[in-house]
Structure formats: structure tokens, C-alpha cells
Design a protein around this motif. Structure first.
Motif, PDB file in Angstrom:
ATOM      1  N   MET A  18       0.759  -1.171   0.152  1.00 29.84           N
ATOM      2  CA  MET A  18       0.208  -0.054   0.017  1.00 29.84           C
ATOM      3  C   MET A  18       0.866   1.296   0.011  1.00 29.84           C
ATOM      4  SD  MET A  18      -2.806   1.363   2.843  1.00 29.84           S
ATOM      5  CE  MET A  18      -1.646   1.352   4.233  1.00 29.84           C
ATOM      6  N   HIS A  19       0.638   2.169  -0.805  1.00 31.85           N
ATOM      7  CA  HIS A  19       1.379   3.360  -1.092  1.00 31.85           C
ATOM      8  C   HIS A  19       1.291   4.342   0.114  1.00 31.85           C
ATOM      9  CE1 HIS A  19       3.350   6.683  -2.573  1.00 31.85           C
ATOM     10  NE2 HIS A  19       2.241   7.347  -2.515  1.00 31.85           N
ATOM     11  N   ILE A  20       2.192   4.859   1.091  1.00 37.41           N
ATOM     12  CA  ILE A  20       2.265   5.526   2.073  1.00 37.41           C
ATOM     13  C   ILE A  20       2.642   7.048   1.522  1.00 37.41           C
ATOM     14  CG2 ILE A  20       2.919   6.330   4.225  1.00 37.41           C
ATOM     15  CD1 ILE A  20       3.623   3.338   4.472  1.00 37.41           C
ATOM     16  N   PRO A  21       1.594   8.224   1.794  1.00 37.72           N
ATOM     17  CA  PRO A  21       2.077   9.339   1.550  1.00 37.72           C
ATOM     18  C   PRO A  21       3.280   9.777   2.226  1.00 37.72           C
ATOM     19  CG  PRO A  21      -0.202   9.560   1.730  1.00 37.72           C
ATOM     20  CD  PRO A  21       0.381   8.171   2.287  1.00 37.72           C
ATOM     21  N   LEU A  22       4.048  10.929   1.586  1.00 32.75           N
ATOM     22  CA  LEU A  22       5.246  11.415   2.246  1.00 32.75           C
ATOM     23  C   LEU A  22       4.937  12.018   3.656  1.00 32.75           C
ATOM     24  CD1 LEU A  22       8.195  11.816   2.566  1.00 32.75           C
ATOM     25  CD2 LEU A  22       7.649  14.100   0.990  1.00 32.75           C
ATOM     26  N   VAL A  23       3.872  12.655   3.654  1.00 28.08           N
ATOM     27  CA  VAL A  23       3.567  13.270   5.100  1.00 28.08           C
ATOM     28  C   VAL A  23       3.419  12.278   6.274  1.00 28.08           C
ATOM     29  CG1 VAL A  23       1.132  13.543   4.405  1.00 28.08           C
ATOM     30  CG2 VAL A  23       2.094  15.186   6.371  1.00 28.08           C
ATOM     31  N   ASP A  24       2.494  11.247   5.834  1.00 27.64           N
ATOM     32  CA  ASP A  24       2.392  10.118   6.817  1.00 27.64           C
ATOM     33  C   ASP A  24       3.723   9.215   7.212  1.00 27.64           C
ATOM     34  OD1 ASP A  24      -0.304  10.890   6.702  1.00 27.64           O
ATOM     35  OD2 ASP A  24      -1.001   9.113   5.334  1.00 27.64           O
ATOM     36  N   TRP A  25       4.636   9.225   5.987  1.00 24.77           N
ATOM     37  CA  TRP A  25       5.951   8.722   6.611  1.00 24.77           C
ATOM     38  C   TRP A  25       6.704   9.440   7.416  1.00 24.77           C
ATOM     39  CZ3 TRP A  25      10.932  10.029   5.446  1.00 24.77           C
ATOM     40  CH2 TRP A  25      12.085   9.021   5.678  1.00 24.77           C
ATOM     41  N   LEU A  26       6.628  11.068   7.115  1.00 24.29           N
ATOM     42  CA  LEU A  26       7.180  11.808   8.226  1.00 24.29           C
ATOM     43  C   LEU A  26       6.437  11.766   9.533  1.00 24.29           C
ATOM     44  CD1 LEU A  26       7.508  14.681   5.789  1.00 24.29           C
ATOM     45  CD2 LEU A  26       9.571  13.435   6.567  1.00 24.29           C
ATOM     46  N   ARG A  27       5.274  11.563   9.493  1.00 24.06           N
ATOM     47  CA  ARG A  27       4.706  11.603  11.010  1.00 24.06           C
ATOM     48  C   ARG A  27       5.174  10.465  11.735  1.00 24.06           C
ATOM     49  NH1 ARG A  27      -0.383  13.252   8.183  1.00 24.06           N
ATOM     50  NH2 ARG A  27      -0.668  15.607   8.483  1.00 24.06           N
ATOM     51  N   ALA A  28       5.579   9.589  11.032  1.00 27.54           N
ATOM     52  CA  ALA A  28       5.904   8.240  11.849  1.00 27.54           C
ATOM     53  C   ALA A  28       7.498   8.282  12.314  1.00 27.54           C
ATOM     54  CB  ALA A  28       5.746   6.899  10.959  1.00 27.54           C
ATOM     55  N   GLN A  29       8.180   9.098  11.875  1.00 31.35           N
ATOM     56  CA  GLN A  29       9.314   9.279  12.099  1.00 31.35           C
ATOM     57  C   GLN A  29       9.664   9.864  13.426  1.00 31.35           C
ATOM     58  OE1 GLN A  29      11.544   7.508   9.803  1.00 31.35           O
ATOM     59  NE2 GLN A  29       9.695   7.425   8.953  1.00 31.35           N
ATOM     60  N   ASP A  30      10.729   9.750  14.219  1.00 37.13           N
ATOM     61  CA  ASP A  30      10.952  10.130  15.635  1.00 37.13           C
ATOM     62  C   ASP A  30      11.697  11.678  15.435  1.00 37.13           C
ATOM     63  OD1 ASP A  30      13.882   9.748  14.778  1.00 37.13           O
ATOM     64  OD2 ASP A  30      13.921   7.902  16.016  1.00 37.13           O
ATOM     65  N   ASP A  31      11.838  12.404  16.513  1.00 41.21           N
ATOM     66  CA  ASP A  31      12.004  13.937  16.312  1.00 41.21           C
ATOM     67  C   ASP A  31      13.641  13.645  15.920  1.00 41.21           C
ATOM     68  OD1 ASP A  31       9.596  14.330  17.228  1.00 41.21           O
ATOM     69  OD2 ASP A  31      10.237  15.015  19.228  1.00 41.21           O
ATOM     70  N   GLU A  32      14.495  12.987  16.190  1.00 38.63           N
ATOM     71  CA  GLU A  32      15.671  12.773  15.587  1.00 38.63           C
ATOM     72  C   GLU A  32      15.916  12.901  14.405  1.00 38.63           C
ATOM     73  OE1 GLU A  32      14.624  11.284  18.169  1.00 38.63           O
ATOM     74  OE2 GLU A  32      15.569  12.113  19.829  1.00 38.63           O
ATOM     75  N   THR A  33      14.940  11.948  13.731  1.00 39.29           N
ATOM     76  CA  THR A  33      15.185  11.905  12.242  1.00 39.29           C
ATOM     77  C   THR A  33      14.644  13.191  11.652  1.00 39.29           C
ATOM     78  OG1 THR A  33      14.594   9.393  12.549  1.00 39.29           O
ATOM     79  CG2 THR A  33      14.318  10.657  10.305  1.00 39.29           C
ATOM     80  N   LEU A  34      13.806  13.750  11.965  1.00 37.55           N
ATOM     81  CA  LEU A  34      13.305  14.936  11.330  1.00 37.55           C
ATOM     82  C   LEU A  34      14.392  16.072  11.527  1.00 37.55           C
ATOM     83  CD1 LEU A  34       9.528  14.986  12.610  1.00 37.55           C
ATOM     84  CD2 LEU A  34      10.506  14.468  10.470  1.00 37.55           C
ATOM     85  N   ALA A  35      15.004  16.311  12.640  1.00 33.71           N
ATOM     86  CA  ALA A  35      15.914  17.095  13.120  1.00 33.71           C
ATOM     87  C   ALA A  35      17.100  16.984  12.102  1.00 33.71           C
ATOM     88  CB  ALA A  35      16.459  17.132  14.451  1.00 33.71           C
ATOM     89  N   GLU A  36      17.464  15.778  11.714  1.00 34.59           N
ATOM     90  CA  GLU A  36      18.721  15.359  10.713  1.00 34.59           C
ATOM     91  C   GLU A  36      18.060  15.796   9.425  1.00 34.59           C
ATOM     92  OE1 GLU A  36      22.332  13.893   9.413  1.00 34.59           O
ATOM     93  OE2 GLU A  36      21.427  14.661  11.433  1.00 34.59           O
ATOM     94  N   LEU A  37      16.951  15.361   9.027  1.00 33.19           N
ATOM     95  CA  LEU A  37      16.381  16.032   7.738  1.00 33.19           C
ATOM     96  C   LEU A  37      16.582  17.567   7.848  1.00 33.19           C
ATOM     97  CD1 LEU A  37      14.821  15.678   5.222  1.00 33.19           C
ATOM     98  CD2 LEU A  37      12.764  16.078   6.529  1.00 33.19           C
TER      99      LEU A  37
END
Length: 748
Positions: free
Chosen positions: A1-20
Motif C-alpha cells: 500500500m502506497h504511503i504518502p510522504l507526510v504520513d511517513w514523516l509523521r511516523a519518524q522520531d524527532d531525531e530523524t526530523l531534526a537530521e532532515l
């Protein structure tokens, strides 16, 4: 099932988003309101282009494979990507590349459904992997192997040339059905683009390439041959270069303090003025251009105001000159490291065919700082004292690590950076010096690193019979100052040669030194006997020096020798000095004292200036100065990389905004306008929420008339104010009831 990018981002932890956000800082400017905004920005074409600039050759090859597999239009399995890459890319290298794409939000999803941002197709070449567009007909049928096996040798040469890439070719013989191209077109193994252009279908190209569908991939970085120069040798050479650069900048400041060059009408410095400065500094023009750029960027030299602006030393130059060698060097190299300009372009032709002058606007390149740091970082990976075999080898390695960086000047920037760093002592013998390594790791510690690399100052010189003195190393500050007064630098390097002349000795006497003090200093600080010729020179100059005494009345001359004053008055050149005798031993002039003394010296006399107490007055020209335009703090480079605390704050705000958006969706359709319900209903809703410990969504208008919204857990309601804790951020807020425009209970 295709997951939209925004849903994939929501599933990441804060450290991953900060690294992005650290890897793609443009996504955080301005801070995104929520993760939906972040996902939108992550797919913008310009941002994707910038993110791909940091990718190495293998990762870009994986990106091309994903585009060939159409991962930008729908999820694809990892097995298909692995098949396209062929045996050259091993599993660990493939996983590293996929991770690099994921942490930049260019790729998301599990290995069985990899999705790519659509803008990635615009990043890769026009023909990804050197392959053409998918074809139809025979090229897409199961008969393709038999068709390829039946082609003639001349036809196969055409196909193999196009299969190697690019898949587009031009041939006027295509209209001839008997030509190789014509026969291939007839069998559907080539597609016609226009009357003279053909294209190889993707299926044919993949079949011809065999087990390497995307062709050979350079998986390993190029070898970087190295030479061990020795850390001490490198640091010693770098220290000598640093001292030479300081002397050259000092010579530039002194020269332009006396004769400031004009600013070109179009801005910058004229070619003739650059040549004059290079000659005065005793360097070639590229080195002079570099040091001039740094002196202006460090605010040691600036453009003075006025109808005819000139490049003039600033007051900051005097402060800089008074500092120690390591502090002066530190300012220059930190300025160079953060200089958003390319001095190497000076003298090149611009788009209009005109030479680019120094200090002109076309030299500005905002990415120069990034590229300069990349070159130094490449050298910093080598052990101390280890040099690269050649600048070209380093350029090849950096090109493999980031093929998209640098543009057409990529390799030249490497050469320019190494040459500039060598002039400044950051690099020596093609190896990063100890001070250069400190500059890259901790700019504040660069001065201390140079101090450690410099040899210990010496307190003696070697006087020679030819009226020269040799300083076999850097001199202590006091001796260097005194020697600069009484002698001129003839040559500089590991050892400095000073020459004594009548003019230089008189300069020391003009500064207030006596003949006895000069002789005593030379005798005390020379490791060799004082030559008789030098003693005679000092005594001869001192005997004639000061027999005429000048003062500022407008100006005056006095002498105990009345005959000498009479000789001065009778001299033919004295008429322009407008001298008038007011006493047997005193003559006055309306000219300034400096002009009077210069005129007398031109006539062959040796006057000396005196102060009100009769002591020798130093009237030597200090050169012109203008006010510094920036404070020293403003000139200190500031790192542009966002801090961890800032990234954590941005991630926290995005999470809060995302949570608020979720609450907004949950109350959609149940929002009650407060005005229509009346203040009593709003108050009742808030009181009920406080008693039941429920959250409410409120829309409000602040004191500036700006609309806002917030999710609160009411704690106290009364006195026309609701006080509650923000459900998303946890902060305590007070909102006047009359400012609430809409309200709704939030379902937990």
C-alpha cells in the motif's frame, strides 16, 4: 500500500526530523507550520536539486535506477532497483545509498514499496541511465531477443553505440531503407524522433547491456595517492608563508596609505593599480589580488566617501598592525575561510568579454565558502604532514563524492583553494598544516596553533661588512621595531636581510634615537662585531643631523651656527620656502613644518624637527586612514549551520502544528460561532470543559486583530477570562472571553 510522504514523516522520531532539517536547511526557512508544509517543501524542485548536490556517485546512480523504475509515480520493490544496478553495487553500498536518500526525504517507504519524490526526475539527466523512452511494437515484444540475434554487424555497431548512451543519434541515412539505420527503423529496433534523429527504445538498450542495465557504475572512490612530508616540515613551511603574507599585507597598507588607488567607475580596482601593488608587495598579481581581497573583506582597507572614492586603509588597520603575528594571521585566514568570493576569477573574461577586476561584484559567489571548506576537509582526512599526490587527484575524489557540485569551475576551484591556502600558510607542500587544521576544526584556536608552529623569536642579528644585517629567524618585538626604524628590509624568507642606508639611519634619528643609542643597540644585539663601515655611516649621518632645528610657529628654523642659517637663506631653492630671519639664530616660514623640512632636505640640508622641549619630534607620515565601517565583532565569521537546539525547536513547533491540525480536523463541522451562541453559552461550554477535564478548541482574535486558534484544557473560568494549559505545547495561557470567536469541545 502506497504511503504518502507526510504520513511517513509523521511516523519518524524527532531525531530523524531534526537530521532532515540539518541536511536540508532550506526546509526550515521559514519554520514549517506543520508536517504537511514540510512534506510539500520537501518535494519542491529547487529544494530537491539542492538536496541532491551532496549525493555521491553511487547514491546518484541509485536515484537514477529509481527513476528508471518509475518510483516517482508508484512504489517499486527493492529487487527491481537491485536488478537495474547490476552486480557492481553490492548490498551494503545499496543500503547506504537508500539511507542517504531516506534521511533527506527524497525516498520513503519499506524495501518492498520504495517511493520517490516526483521532482527527482528533473534532477537526473534527460535520459536516466543513458536509456531512451520505453518503446512499443517489436521492441516491447517477446521476440526482441530473436530480432537482436538476427541483426547484421553494421546494424549492431549502431545499436551498441546508442546503448552506451546517450540513446539519441543523428543520421541523414535514416531515410535510406537500405542503410543500417533504415533497416533498424523498419524492424522497430529504432524509433524516429525527426527526419534526422533516431532514439533507441529502452527495452533494446536494457537487452544490449545484459547484466548491467544502467552500465558500469564507479562504486569505489578514486585512489588518492599521498606523500608523507612530515608534520614538522609542513608546519614550519606554513609558518614561514604566514609571516610572509603578513609582511605583504603590511606593505600594501603602507603603500595605499601614501597613495590610495582610485575606485573604478564600475567598482573594483584597476589592472594598472593591481600591478603597482603587486610590485610594491614583491609578489605576483594573483597573490596580490588575493591579499587585497582579504584586506578589504577584513575591513583593513575600505572605499572612502567623496566625489572621487579611493581604496584607503581604515583605522582598523592600525589596530591590526599593533597585534601579534598570530592574531593578525588569524583574522586574515578566518576572513578567507568565510569569503563569499572567488579571487581566482580575477583577470578572467566575463560574459561581455571584459577582464574581471579585483574587488568587483562579478567575483561574488555565495557557494565559494562551501566549496572552500570541502577542499580543506578533504585534506583534513589525511594524517598530519601527509600531502596529496596532486591537486588533480584531490579534485577527482571530490568530484566522485559530489558530482553535481562546483559546476564548470569545479576542478579549478580546487586548484585555486590550494594555491590560496598555500599563500596564507593554511596548506604547505600540498598538506594541511597544523594551524590550518585548527582553523577548520576550531577557528578560535587558529592563533594558538600558529604560535606553536612559529619558531621562538630571537634577540640578535648578524651584522655584515656590506652594511646589512641578517635576522636568522623572527625577531622579538622590541628588536624588530627598532631594526625597522634604522634599516630597510632587502629580502624576506626564512631569514630576513636588512640594509642600512643614510636614509634609514636618518629615519631612526628623526624618530628620536641618538647616535649613541643606535650604536649601543647594534653592539648589544649583534652576534658579530659591528663593522667599521656601519659605525662611520651612523656617525656621519648623526654629525649632520639636527644642526638645523625646526619648529611649528607657522614653522621655524634655529641653529647655533649663524653661518649655516645664512647659507640656507642664500640657497637658490630657499626662495620657495619663504624664509625670514627674526634673530641671528632663528628663521621662520609660513609653510607647514613638514613642507619646510622636506624642502630643506631636497636642497641638501639635514634638518631635524623638535618639540616644545627641544627634543626630536617624529613627523614621519603615517599614511591616510578612514573610519572602519564594521566592528570587529561584525567581521567575525558566524557559522551558518543551525544549532541542535534550534532544530529541536523547529521540530517541536511542527509537531505542535500537526497536532493542532489534527484537532482542527476532528472538530470540523462541530465548531460553534461564539457570537451566535452568546457569551453565556461560551462561558457555559468552558465551565463544563473545566469540570469534566475536557479540552476545547477555540478561535480568537488577539489585541492586534490577528486571528488565531488554540486547544486548551480550561483550569479556571471567571472574571471574563479563561485560563488553561495548551494541550499541544503545555504552556499556560489566559484568553479574554470577549476575544473568543468560535468554540468546540474536542473528542478525546
Amino acid at each position: 500500500m502506497h504511503i504518502p510522504l507526510v504520513d511517513w514523516l509523521r511516523a519518524q522520531d524527532d531525531e530523524t526530523l531534526a537530521e532532515l532539517l540539518r541536511l536540508r536547511p532550506d526546509l526550515a526557512v521559514p519554520p514549517p507550520a506543520d508536517l504537511t508544509v514540510l512534506a510539500t517543501r520537501a518535494g519542491i524542485r529547487a529544494s530537491v536539486h539542492r538536496a541532491c548536490d551532496d549525493l555521491d556517485t553511487v547514491t546518484l546512480a541509485v536515484l537514477e535506477a529509481l527513476v528508471v523504475a518509475d518510483a516517482d509515480t508508484g512504489p517499486v520493490p527493492l529487487a527491481e532497483v537491485r536488478r537495474l544496478l547490476g552486480p557492481d553495487v553490492a548490498a551494503p553500498a545499496l543500503q547506504r545509498a537508500l539511507w542517504a536518500l531516506r534521511e533527506r526525504a527524497l525516498l520513503w517507504g519499506a524495501d518492498d514499496e520504495l517511493s520517490l519524490v516526483p521532482a527527482a526526475r528533473e534532477v537526473v539527466p534527460r535520459h536516466p541511465g543513458g536509456l531512451g523512452r520505453p518503446g512499443s511494437g517489436p521492441a516491447a515484444s517477446s521476440e526482441l531477443p530473436e530480432l537482436l540475434a538476427a541483426v547484421e554487424p553494421d546494424e549492431r555497431r549502431v545499436l551498441e553505440a546508442l546503448a552506451a548512451g546517450p540513446p539519441i543519434g543523428r543520421s541523414r541515412a535514416g531515410s535510406d531503407p537500405d542503410s543500417p539505420v533504415g533497416r533498424l527503423l523498419a524492424r522497430g529496433l529504432l524509433l524516429r524522433v525527426d527526419p534526422e534523429t533516431v532514439e533507441l527504445p529502452r527495452q533494446v538498450g536494457l537487452a544490449l547491456r545484459g547484466d548491467r542495465p544502467l552500465g558500469p557504475i564507479e562504486v569505489a572512490p578514486p585512489d588518492l595517492s599521498t606523500v608523507d612530508r612530515g608534520a614538522e616540515t609542513v608546519d614550519g613551511t606554513a609558518a614561514g608563508a604566514a609571516l610572509a603574507a603578513l609582511r605583504q599585507v603590511e606593505a600594501l597598507i603602507a603603500f595605499w596609505g601614501q597613495a590610495p588607488p582610485p575606485v573604478l567607475r564600475s567598482g573594483g580596482l584597476g589592472v594598472r593599480e593591481l600591478r603597482r601593488a603587486a610590485k610594491e608587495m614583491d609578489v605576483d598579481e594573483p597573490v596580490a589580488a588575493l591579499l587585497i581581497e582579504l584586506a578589504v573583506a577584513a575591513d583593513l582597507i575600505g572605499e572612502c566617501d567623496g566625489p572621487a572614492p579611493e581604496w584607503t586603509p581604515t583605522t582598523a588597520a592600525d589596530i591590526w598592525s599593533a597585534g601579534g603575528a598570530e592574531q593578525r594571521w588569524s583574522l586574515l585566514v578566518r576572513t578567507w575561510l568565510e569569503l563569499p568570493r572567488l579571487p581566482g576569477l580575477i583577470g578572467r573574461r566575463d560574459d561581455a568579454g571584459r577582464p574581471i577586476p579585483a574587488l568587483s561584484d562579478p567575483l561574488r559567489r555565495p557557494l565559494a565558502v562551501r566549496d572552500r571548506r570541502r577542499v580543506l576537509a578533504g585534506l583534513a582526512e589525511l594524517p598530519a604532514g601527509t600531502a596529496v599526490g596532486s591537486p588533480a587527484a584531490l579534485a577527482n575524489l571530490l568530484a566522485w563524492r559530489a558530482p553535481r557540485r562546483g559546476g564548470r569551475l569545479r576542478d579549478e576551484v580546487v586548484d585555486w583553494t590550494l594555491a590560496e591556502a598555500t599563500v596564507l600558510g593554511v596548506v604547505a607542500l600540498d598538506a594541511l598544516s597544523g594551524p590550518g587544521r585548527a582553523l577548520l576544526d576550531d577557528p578560535g584556536g587558529a592563533a594558538a596553533a600558529l604560535r606553536a608552529a612559529l619558531p621562538e623569536p630571537i634577540d640578535h642579528v648578524l651584522l655584515q661588512a656590506d652594511l646589512t644585517a641578517i635576522a636568522p629567524g623572527p625577531l622579538v618585538a622590541e628588536l624588530a621595531h627598532e631594526l625597522a626604524l634604522m634599516a630597510d628590509v632587502e629580502s624576506a624568507g626564512g631569514a630576513t636581510v636588512y640594509r642600512f642606508t643614510e636614509t634609514s639611519v636618518r629615519r631612526a634619528l628623526d624618530a628620536g634615537r641618538t647616535a649613541t643609542e643606535v650604536r649601543d643597540l647594534l653592539a648589544a644585539r649583534s652576534a658579530t662585531p659591528v663593522p667599521q663601515a656601519l659605525t662611520y655611516l651612523v656617525e656621519d649621518v648623526a654629525r649632520r643631523h639636527g644642526r638645523l632645528r625646526g619648529g611649528a610657529a607657522a614653522s621655524f628654523l634655529r641653529s647655533d651656527d649663524e653661518v649655516l642659517l645664512s647659507e640656507v637663506l642664500a640657497h637658490p631653492d630657499s626662495t620657495v620656502l619663504e624664509l625670514r630671519r627674526i634673530a641671528p639664530t632663528v628663521v621662520v616660514s609660513p609653510l607647514p613644518l613638514v613642507e619646510l623640512l622636506d624642502g630643506l632636505r631636497a636642497a641638501g640640508f639635514s634638518p631635524a624637527a623638535e618639540d616644545a622641549g627641544g627634543g626630536v619630534l617624529d613627523l614621519s607620515d603615517r599614511g591616510r586612514r578612514i573610519d572602519a565601517r564594521r566592528s570587529r565583532a561584525a567581521r567575525t565569521p558566524v557559522s551558518s549551520e543551525p544549532s541542535a537546539a534550534h532544530l529541536e525547536s523547529v521540530v517541536s513547533r511542527m509537531r505542535a502544528g500537526d497536532a493542532l491540525a489534527g484537532v482542527r480536523r476532528s472538530v470540523s463541522g462541530r465548531v460553534a460561532p461564539a457570537a451566535s451562541n452568546g457569551a453565556s453559552d461560551t462561558l457555559a461550554t468552558l465551565q463544563h470543559a473545566a469540570r469534566a477535564r475536557r479540552s476545547v478548541w477555540i478561535g480568537f482574535v488577539d489585541g492586534h486583530g490577528v486571528a488565531g486558534e488554540r486547544v486548551l484544557e480550561p483550569m479556571n473560568v471567571g472574571g471574563g477570562v479563561v485560563e488553561g494549559r495548551d494541550r499541544v505545547g503545555g504552556d499556560l495561557y489566559r484568553v479574554p472571553l470577549h476575544r473568543i470567536t468560535s468554540i468546540a469541545l474536542v473528542e478525546d
